[in-house]
Scaffold this motif. Structure first.
Motif, PDB file in Angstrom:
ATOM      1  N   MET A  80      39.177  62.604  83.955  1.00 51.14           N
ATOM      2  CA  MET A  80      39.230  63.571  82.881  1.00 51.14           C
ATOM      3  C   MET A  80      40.678  63.740  82.415  1.00 51.14           C
ATOM      4  SD  MET A  80      37.895  67.509  82.698  1.00 51.14           S
ATOM      5  CE  MET A  80      36.224  66.949  82.602  1.00 51.14           C
ATOM      6  N   GLN A  81      40.854  63.765  81.118  1.00 54.06           N
ATOM      7  CA  GLN A  81      42.193  63.950  80.570  1.00 54.06           C
ATOM      8  C   GLN A  81      42.700  65.353  80.866  1.00 54.06           C
ATOM      9  OE1 GLN A  81      42.008  63.074  76.412  1.00 54.06           O
ATOM     10  NE2 GLN A  81      42.194  60.882  76.748  1.00 54.06           N
ATOM     11  N   LYS A  82      44.017  65.453  80.994  1.00 53.76           N
ATOM     12  CA  LYS A  82      44.635  66.745  81.294  1.00 53.76           C
ATOM     13  C   LYS A  82      45.736  67.053  80.298  1.00 53.76           C
ATOM     14  CE  LYS A  82      43.484  66.562  86.067  1.00 53.76           C
ATOM     15  NZ  LYS A  82      43.608  67.234  87.285  1.00 53.76           N
ATOM     16  N   ILE A  83      45.973  68.325  80.139  1.00 55.50           N
ATOM     17  CA  ILE A  83      47.100  68.828  79.362  1.00 55.50           C
ATOM     18  C   ILE A  83      48.146  69.249  80.384  1.00 55.50           C
ATOM     19  CG2 ILE A  83      47.889  70.698  77.870  1.00 55.50           C
ATOM     20  CD1 ILE A  83      44.965  70.850  76.836  1.00 55.50           C
ATOM     21  N   ILE A  84      49.367  68.855  80.180  1.00 55.33           N
ATOM     22  CA  ILE A  84      50.444  69.281  81.075  1.00 55.33           C
ATOM     23  C   ILE A  84      51.232  70.371  80.368  1.00 55.33           C
ATOM     24  CG2 ILE A  84      52.484  68.582  82.370  1.00 55.33           C
ATOM     25  CD1 ILE A  84      51.248  65.765  82.508  1.00 55.33           C
ATOM     26  N   THR A  85      51.247  71.555  80.958  1.00 49.58           N
ATOM     27  CA  THR A  85      51.953  72.675  80.348  1.00 49.58           C
ATOM     28  C   THR A  85      53.453  72.531  80.546  1.00 49.58           C
ATOM     29  OG1 THR A  85      51.956  74.078  82.312  1.00 49.58           O
ATOM     30  CG2 THR A  85      49.986  74.177  80.903  1.00 49.58           C
ATOM     31  N   ARG A  86      54.200  73.357  79.871  1.00 48.71           N
ATOM     32  CA  ARG A  86      55.659  73.288  80.004  1.00 48.71           C
ATOM     33  C   ARG A  86      56.128  73.648  81.403  1.00 48.71           C
ATOM     34  NH1 ARG A  86      58.528  78.424  77.351  1.00 48.71           N
ATOM     35  NH2 ARG A  86      57.071  79.991  78.069  1.00 48.71           N
ATOM     36  N   HIS A  87      55.247  74.284  82.183  1.00 47.40           N
ATOM     37  CA  HIS A  87      55.577  74.633  83.567  1.00 47.40           C
ATOM     38  C   HIS A  87      55.080  73.581  84.551  1.00 47.40           C
ATOM     39  CE1 HIS A  87      56.944  78.494  82.178  1.00 47.40           C
ATOM     40  NE2 HIS A  87      55.793  78.679  81.560  1.00 47.40           N
ATOM     41  N   GLY A  88      54.498  72.503  84.020  1.00 48.65           N
ATOM     42  CA  GLY A  88      54.042  71.413  84.864  1.00 48.65           C
ATOM     43  C   GLY A  88      52.608  71.528  85.358  1.00 48.65           C
ATOM     44  N   LEU A  89      51.883  72.552  84.930  1.00 46.11           N
ATOM     45  CA  LEU A  89      50.486  72.700  85.319  1.00 46.11           C
ATOM     46  C   LEU A  89      49.661  71.619  84.639  1.00 46.11           C
ATOM     47  CD1 LEU A  89      48.205  74.397  86.665  1.00 46.11           C
ATOM     48  CD2 LEU A  89      48.082  75.646  84.496  1.00 46.11           C
ATOM     49  N   LYS A  90      48.855  70.923  85.403  1.00 43.03           N
ATOM     50  CA  LYS A  90      47.962  69.897  84.861  1.00 43.03           C
ATOM     51  C   LYS A  90      46.587  70.514  84.683  1.00 43.03           C
ATOM     52  CE  LYS A  90      50.574  66.224  86.979  1.00 43.03           C
ATOM     53  NZ  LYS A  90      50.644  65.258  88.060  1.00 43.03           N
ATOM     54  N   LEU A  91      46.273  70.887  83.460  1.00 47.28           N
ATOM     55  CA  LEU A  91      45.058  71.600  83.128  1.00 47.28           C
ATOM     56  C   LEU A  91      44.038  70.634  82.533  1.00 47.28           C
ATOM     57  CD1 LEU A  91      43.770  74.456  82.769  1.00 47.28           C
ATOM     58  CD2 LEU A  91      44.780  74.458  80.501  1.00 47.28           C
ATOM     59  N   PRO A  92      42.829  70.560  83.101  1.00 50.14           N
ATOM     60  CA  PRO A  92      41.804  69.699  82.505  1.00 50.14           C
ATOM     61  C   PRO A  92      41.566  70.085  81.054  1.00 50.14           C
ATOM     62  CG  PRO A  92      41.125  70.429  84.678  1.00 50.14           C
ATOM     63  CD  PRO A  92      42.354  71.214  84.319  1.00 50.14           C
ATOM     64  N   LYS A  93      41.485  69.077  80.179  1.00 52.13           N
ATOM     65  CA  LYS A  93      41.351  69.322  78.750  1.00 52.13           C
ATOM     66  C   LYS A  93      40.037  70.001  78.385  1.00 52.13           C
ATOM     67  CE  LYS A  93      43.836  66.464  75.545  1.00 52.13           C
ATOM     68  NZ  LYS A  93      43.901  65.264  74.767  1.00 52.13           N
ATOM     69  N   ILE A  94      38.981  69.647  79.063  1.00 53.71           N
ATOM     70  CA  ILE A  94      37.666  70.206  78.760  1.00 53.71           C
ATOM     71  C   ILE A  94      37.216  71.089  79.918  1.00 53.71           C
ATOM     72  CG2 ILE A  94      35.243  69.678  78.311  1.00 53.71           C
ATOM     73  CD1 ILE A  94      36.188  67.059  77.084  1.00 53.71           C
ATOM     74  N   GLY A  95      36.756  72.274  79.570  1.00 52.49           N
ATOM     75  CA  GLY A  95      36.287  73.184  80.597  1.00 52.49           C
ATOM     76  C   GLY A  95      34.945  73.784  80.232  1.00 52.49           C
ATOM     77  N   LEU A  96      34.304  74.378  81.211  1.00 50.81           N
ATOM     78  CA  LEU A  96      33.040  75.060  80.982  1.00 50.81           C
ATOM     79  C   LEU A  96      33.324  76.532  80.754  1.00 50.81           C
ATOM     80  CD1 LEU A  96      29.875  75.033  81.067  1.00 50.81           C
ATOM     81  CD2 LEU A  96      30.138  75.840  83.426  1.00 50.81           C
ATOM     82  N   GLY A  97      32.948  77.020  79.602  1.00 52.45           N
ATOM     83  CA  GLY A  97      33.027  78.446  79.320  1.00 52.45           C
ATOM     84  C   GLY A  97      31.792  79.136  79.862  1.00 52.45           C
ATOM     85  N   THR A  98      31.953  80.252  80.537  1.00 53.59           N
ATOM     86  CA  THR A  98      30.818  80.894  81.192  1.00 53.59           C
ATOM     87  C   THR A  98      30.286  82.126  80.469  1.00 53.59           C
ATOM     88  OG1 THR A  98      32.267  82.198  82.622  1.00 53.59           O
ATOM     89  CG2 THR A  98      31.532  80.045  83.453  1.00 53.59           C
ATOM     90  N   TRP A  99      30.842  82.451  79.304  1.00 47.40           N
ATOM     91  CA  TRP A  99      30.318  83.583  78.540  1.00 47.40           C
ATOM     92  C   TRP A  99      29.086  83.132  77.797  1.00 47.40           C
ATOM     93  CZ3 TRP A  99      30.265  88.591  77.707  1.00 47.40           C
ATOM     94  CH2 TRP A  99      29.760  89.066  76.508  1.00 47.40           C
ATOM     95  N   PRO A 100      27.988  83.805  77.758  1.00 42.32           N
ATOM     96  CA  PRO A 100      27.625  85.095  78.323  1.00 42.32           C
ATOM     97  C   PRO A 100      26.709  84.969  79.548  1.00 42.32           C
ATOM     98  CG  PRO A 100      26.139  84.642  76.536  1.00 42.32           C
ATOM     99  CD  PRO A 100      27.049  83.427  76.693  1.00 42.32           C
ATOM    100  N   MET A 101      26.856  83.917  80.324  1.00 40.89           N
ATOM    101  CA  MET A 101      25.962  83.675  81.458  1.00 40.89           C
ATOM    102  C   MET A 101      26.187  84.678  82.584  1.00 40.89           C
ATOM    103  SD  MET A 101      26.048  79.547  81.716  1.00 40.89           S
ATOM    104  CE  MET A 101      27.819  79.355  81.554  1.00 40.89           C
ATOM    105  N   LEU A 102      25.105  85.034  83.248  1.00 41.70           N
ATOM    106  CA  LEU A 102      25.156  85.975  84.368  1.00 41.70           C
ATOM    107  C   LEU A 102      24.308  85.447  85.530  1.00 41.70           C
ATOM    108  CD1 LEU A 102      24.617  89.318  82.421  1.00 41.70           C
ATOM    109  CD2 LEU A 102      26.770  88.464  83.363  1.00 41.70           C
ATOM    110  N   GLY A 103      24.574  85.940  86.716  1.00 37.98           N
ATOM    111  CA  GLY A 103      23.738  85.701  87.884  1.00 37.98           C
ATOM    112  C   GLY A 103      23.454  84.242  88.191  1.00 37.98           C
TER     113      GLY A 103
END
Length: 86
Positions: free
Chosen positions: A1-24
Motif C-alpha cells: 500500500m502506498q504511503k504518505i510521508i509527513t514532514r515529521h517522517g510519519l509513514k501514513l497509509p494513503k487509503i484508510g477505512l473511515g468508521t463513521w457512522p458505524m457502531l457496535g
C-alpha cells in the motif's frame, strides 16, 4: 500500500477505512474485514462513539499492531484534561 510521508517522517497509509457512522458489531466486522483485505489505516473519533468497536477489531486481528495506523480525533471542546475525563 502506498504511503504518505509527513514532514515529521510519519509513514501514513494513503487509503484508510473511515468508521463513521458505524457502531457496535457492524463496526467491528467492517474493521476486521478491512484489515484482512490489506487496509492498514483506520479512522475513528471519540465523537463517533465506536472506539470500543474499533478496539475490539484491533485486538482480535492477526495483523501486528505496529503495522496499523489509527487516526482518532478529539473535538475542540474536549482538549482539556478535565474534559477528557467526562
Amino acid at each position: 500500500m502506498q504511503k504518505i510521508i509527513t514532514r515529521h517522517g510519519l509513514k501514513l497509509p494513503k487509503i484508510g477505512l473511515g468508521t463513521w457512522p458505524m457502531l457496535g458489531d457492524e463496526c467491528t466486522r467492517a474493521v476486521t474485514q478491512a484489515l484482512e483485505l490489506g487496509y492498514r489505516h483506520i479512522d475513528t473519533a471519540s465523537g463517533y462513539h465506536n472506539e470500543a468497536a474499533v478496539g475490539a477489531a484491533l485486538s482480535s486481528t492477526s495483523v501486528p499492531r505496529e503495522q496499523i495506523h489509527v487516526t482518532s480525533k478529539v473535538w475542540w471542546d474536549k482538549l482539556t484534561p478535565a474534559a477528557m475525563r467526562q
